[in-house]
Design a protein around this motif. Sequence first.
Motif, PDB file in Angstrom:
ATOM      1  N   LEU A  16      96.741  26.948 119.333  1.00  0.00           N
ATOM      2  CA  LEU A  16      97.826  26.404 119.667  1.00  0.00           C
ATOM      3  C   LEU A  16      98.237  25.886 121.028  1.00  0.00           C
ATOM      4  CD1 LEU A  16     100.413  25.082 118.266  1.00  0.00           C
ATOM      5  CD2 LEU A  16     101.580  27.407 118.546  1.00  0.00           C
ATOM      6  N   ALA A  17      97.928  26.897 121.825  1.00  0.00           N
ATOM      7  CA  ALA A  17      98.048  26.664 123.167  1.00  0.00           C
ATOM      8  C   ALA A  17      97.090  25.482 123.751  1.00  0.00           C
ATOM      9  CB  ALA A  17      98.095  27.878 123.925  1.00  0.00           C
ATOM     10  N   SER A  18      95.735  25.718 123.292  1.00  0.00           N
ATOM     11  CA  SER A  18      94.960  24.489 123.717  1.00  0.00           C
ATOM     12  C   SER A  18      95.255  23.402 123.235  1.00  0.00           C
ATOM     13  CB  SER A  18      93.576  24.975 123.188  1.00  0.00           C
ATOM     14  OG  SER A  18      93.464  24.707 121.786  1.00  0.00           O
ATOM     15  N   LEU A  19      96.120  23.021 122.415  1.00  0.00           N
ATOM     16  CA  LEU A  19      96.577  21.793 121.829  1.00  0.00           C
ATOM     17  C   LEU A  19      97.860  21.184 122.500  1.00  0.00           C
ATOM     18  CD1 LEU A  19      96.268  22.412 118.001  1.00  0.00           C
ATOM     19  CD2 LEU A  19      94.633  21.226 119.228  1.00  0.00           C
ATOM     20  N   LEU A  20      98.401  21.849 123.370  1.00  0.00           N
ATOM     21  CA  LEU A  20      99.310  21.448 124.038  1.00  0.00           C
ATOM     22  C   LEU A  20      98.994  20.819 125.417  1.00  0.00           C
ATOM     23  CD1 LEU A  20     102.026  24.561 123.590  1.00  0.00           C
ATOM     24  CD2 LEU A  20     102.141  22.410 122.413  1.00  0.00           C
ATOM     25  N   ASN A  70      98.082  29.384 130.494  1.00  0.00           N
ATOM     26  CA  ASN A  70      97.548  30.096 129.488  1.00  0.00           C
ATOM     27  C   ASN A  70      98.619  31.513 129.655  1.00  0.00           C
ATOM     28  OD1 ASN A  70      95.119  28.962 128.876  1.00  0.00           O
ATOM     29  ND2 ASN A  70      94.037  29.751 130.470  1.00  0.00           N
ATOM     30  N   LYS A  71      99.601  31.572 130.347  1.00  0.00           N
ATOM     31  CA  LYS A  71     100.407  32.564 130.522  1.00  0.00           C
ATOM     32  C   LYS A  71     101.796  32.083 129.841  1.00  0.00           C
ATOM     33  CE  LYS A  71      99.226  32.720 135.374  1.00  0.00           C
ATOM     34  NZ  LYS A  71      99.428  32.800 137.009  1.00  0.00           N
ATOM     35  N   PHE A  72     101.764  32.006 128.687  1.00  0.00           N
ATOM     36  CA  PHE A  72     102.774  31.593 127.733  1.00  0.00           C
ATOM     37  C   PHE A  72     102.849  32.920 127.130  1.00  0.00           C
ATOM     38  CE2 PHE A  72     101.999  26.902 127.184  1.00  0.00           C
ATOM     39  CZ  PHE A  72     103.134  26.364 127.995  1.00  0.00           C
ATOM     40  N   THR A  73     104.312  33.380 126.625  1.00  0.00           N
ATOM     41  CA  THR A  73     104.515  34.276 125.553  1.00  0.00           C
ATOM     42  C   THR A  73     104.472  33.513 124.379  1.00  0.00           C
ATOM     43  OG1 THR A  73     106.921  33.917 125.979  1.00  0.00           O
ATOM     44  CG2 THR A  73     105.852  35.490 127.221  1.00  0.00           C
ATOM     45  N   ILE A  74     104.457  34.383 123.299  1.00  0.00           N
ATOM     46  CA  ILE A  74     104.418  33.716 122.068  1.00  0.00           C
ATOM     47  C   ILE A  74     105.652  33.007 121.742  1.00  0.00           C
ATOM     48  CG2 ILE A  74     104.301  34.068 119.627  1.00  0.00           C
ATOM     49  CD1 ILE A  74     102.303  36.426 120.213  1.00  0.00           C
ATOM     50  N   PRO A  75     106.938  33.571 122.044  1.00  0.00           N
ATOM     51  CA  PRO A  75     108.105  32.670 122.059  1.00  0.00           C
ATOM     52  C   PRO A  75     108.084  31.277 122.576  1.00  0.00           C
ATOM     53  CG  PRO A  75     108.492  35.044 121.992  1.00  0.00           C
ATOM     54  CD  PRO A  75     107.220  34.823 122.198  1.00  0.00           C
ATOM     55  N   ARG A  76     107.607  31.471 123.785  1.00  0.00           N
ATOM     56  CA  ARG A  76     107.398  30.375 124.838  1.00  0.00           C
ATOM     57  C   ARG A  76     106.636  29.121 124.380  1.00  0.00           C
ATOM     58  NH1 ARG A  76     107.141  28.778 130.589  1.00  0.00           N
ATOM     59  NH2 ARG A  76     107.202  26.320 130.246  1.00  0.00           N
ATOM     60  N   LEU A  77     105.510  29.984 123.805  1.00  0.00           N
ATOM     61  CA  LEU A  77     104.498  28.988 123.329  1.00  0.00           C
ATOM     62  C   LEU A  77     105.005  28.214 122.099  1.00  0.00           C
ATOM     63  CD1 LEU A  77     101.492  28.096 123.018  1.00  0.00           C
ATOM     64  CD2 LEU A  77     101.030  29.895 121.727  1.00  0.00           C
ATOM     65  N   ASP A 119     108.223  27.612 121.176  1.00  0.00           N
ATOM     66  CA  ASP A 119     109.013  26.572 121.644  1.00  0.00           C
ATOM     67  C   ASP A 119     108.388  25.304 122.424  1.00  0.00           C
ATOM     68  OD1 ASP A 119     111.349  28.209 121.185  1.00  0.00           O
ATOM     69  OD2 ASP A 119     111.598  29.033 123.091  1.00  0.00           O
ATOM     70  N   GLU A 120     107.519  25.543 123.207  1.00  0.00           N
ATOM     71  CA  GLU A 120     106.639  24.353 123.581  1.00  0.00           C
ATOM     72  C   GLU A 120     106.023  23.451 122.594  1.00  0.00           C
ATOM     73  OE1 GLU A 120     106.557  23.162 126.873  1.00  0.00           O
ATOM     74  OE2 GLU A 120     107.787  25.040 127.590  1.00  0.00           O
ATOM     75  N   ALA A 121     105.273  24.161 121.680  1.00  0.00           N
ATOM     76  CA  ALA A 121     104.746  23.571 120.576  1.00  0.00           C
ATOM     77  C   ALA A 121     105.758  22.694 119.730  1.00  0.00           C
ATOM     78  CB  ALA A 121     104.106  24.458 119.778  1.00  0.00           C
ATOM     79  N   THR A 122     106.865  23.320 119.341  1.00  0.00           N
ATOM     80  CA  THR A 122     107.999  22.620 118.736  1.00  0.00           C
ATOM     81  C   THR A 122     108.515  21.416 119.530  1.00  0.00           C
ATOM     82  OG1 THR A 122     108.709  24.877 117.654  1.00  0.00           O
ATOM     83  CG2 THR A 122     110.420  22.855 117.695  1.00  0.00           C
ATOM     84  N   ARG A 123     108.751  21.633 120.542  1.00  0.00           N
ATOM     85  CA  ARG A 123     109.205  20.312 121.683  1.00  0.00           C
ATOM     86  C   ARG A 123     107.905  19.426 121.661  1.00  0.00           C
ATOM     87  NH1 ARG A 123     109.627  22.841 126.779  1.00  0.00           N
ATOM     88  NH2 ARG A 123     111.646  23.803 125.822  1.00  0.00           N
ATOM     89  N   HIS A 124     106.864  19.710 121.706  1.00  0.00           N
ATOM     90  CA  HIS A 124     105.593  18.596 121.828  1.00  0.00           C
ATOM     91  C   HIS A 124     105.719  18.083 120.362  1.00  0.00           C
ATOM     92  CE1 HIS A 124     102.030  16.882 123.010  1.00  0.00           C
ATOM     93  NE2 HIS A 124     101.201  17.335 122.046  1.00  0.00           N
ATOM     94  N   VAL A 125     105.696  18.908 119.562  1.00  0.00           N
ATOM     95  CA  VAL A 125     105.595  17.932 118.120  1.00  0.00           C
ATOM     96  C   VAL A 125     106.865  17.181 117.753  1.00  0.00           C
ATOM     97  CG1 VAL A 125     105.856  18.464 115.597  1.00  0.00           C
ATOM     98  CG2 VAL A 125     104.323  19.634 116.762  1.00  0.00           C
ATOM     99  N   LYS A 126     108.055  17.376 118.418  1.00  0.00           N
ATOM    100  CA  LYS A 126     109.203  16.623 118.139  1.00  0.00           C
ATOM    101  C   LYS A 126     109.029  15.309 119.039  1.00  0.00           C
ATOM    102  CE  LYS A 126     112.752  19.930 117.145  1.00  0.00           C
ATOM    103  NZ  LYS A 126     113.922  20.761 117.505  1.00  0.00           N
ATOM    104  N   ASN A 127     108.461  15.654 120.046  1.00  0.00           N
ATOM    105  CA  ASN A 127     108.131  14.403 121.298  1.00  0.00           C
ATOM    106  C   ASN A 127     107.299  13.552 120.432  1.00  0.00           C
ATOM    107  OD1 ASN A 127     108.061  12.930 123.502  1.00  0.00           O
ATOM    108  ND2 ASN A 127     106.798  14.401 124.707  1.00  0.00           N
ATOM    109  N   ASP A 166     105.000  17.925 135.753  1.00  0.00           N
ATOM    110  CA  ASP A 166     103.932  17.205 136.609  1.00  0.00           C
ATOM    111  C   ASP A 166     102.650  16.497 135.738  1.00  0.00           C
ATOM    112  OD1 ASP A 166     103.379  19.930 135.900  1.00  0.00           O
ATOM    113  OD2 ASP A 166     102.053  20.226 137.570  1.00  0.00           O
ATOM    114  N   PHE A 167     102.863  16.447 134.351  1.00  0.00           N
ATOM    115  CA  PHE A 167     102.086  15.994 133.398  1.00  0.00           C
ATOM    116  C   PHE A 167     102.679  14.757 132.739  1.00  0.00           C
ATOM    117  CE2 PHE A 167     101.115  20.357 133.349  1.00  0.00           C
ATOM    118  CZ  PHE A 167      99.601  20.360 133.234  1.00  0.00           C
ATOM    119  N   LEU A 168     101.804  13.681 132.778  1.00  0.00           N
ATOM    120  CA  LEU A 168     102.108  12.489 132.172  1.00  0.00           C
ATOM    121  C   LEU A 168     101.316  12.028 130.999  1.00  0.00           C
ATOM    122  CD1 LEU A 168     102.490   9.995 135.192  1.00  0.00           C
ATOM    123  CD2 LEU A 168     104.261  10.852 134.076  1.00  0.00           C
ATOM    124  N   GLU A 169     101.619  11.182 130.095  1.00  0.00           N
ATOM    125  CA  GLU A 169     100.602  10.465 128.846  1.00  0.00           C
ATOM    126  C   GLU A 169     100.850   9.114 129.266  1.00  0.00           C
ATOM    127  OE1 GLU A 169     100.056  12.066 124.895  1.00  0.00           O
ATOM    128  OE2 GLU A 169     101.597  10.301 124.676  1.00  0.00           O
TER     129      GLU A 169
END
Length: 167
Positions: A17-21, A26-33, A35-43, A88-91
Amino acid sequence: MKERERRTHMKDLTAVLASLLPSQSNKFTIPRLLDEATRHVKNLQEKIEKLKQVRNELSEERHISCMENDMKLLQAVPVIDINSCFDDFLEVNIFSKWKKLLLHDLIHVFVEEGAQVINLTYHDSGNGFTYTFKLKALYTRVGVDTSRIRDRLTELIYAATDIVKNN
């Protein structure tokens, strides 16, 4: 033993999951990971909706232009979509009917504007081509000027496709 296997399996799944974001930290806690995955999917869902709207608008424009015998020009107009994923990331998404876009020219623009290409995806749908670039700012304090990137890409694409740009 079963618990160890379950934990190992969960650790492997969270690593996938972390590799797909887009954020490669690599310093994500599971809850933060999560949250980031949920935010990314919504985006991504929002982007899909926007792209569907653009596609529908372009379909309507194509229909009208066909009636006006101007279909060729409207099909050729490329679309550039730039989104900030994180600080600092763009798509950057480029949709074009033309295959004349040279990747080294596009990458050269990004590098000159202070962005490093992390990932590139290319898709040929039969009706056009989609280039998706994941970029990271080389200098996080300075960032990347997305309007300047858009302007330079627009000039480059119009020059490569011999389309007359209407301002």
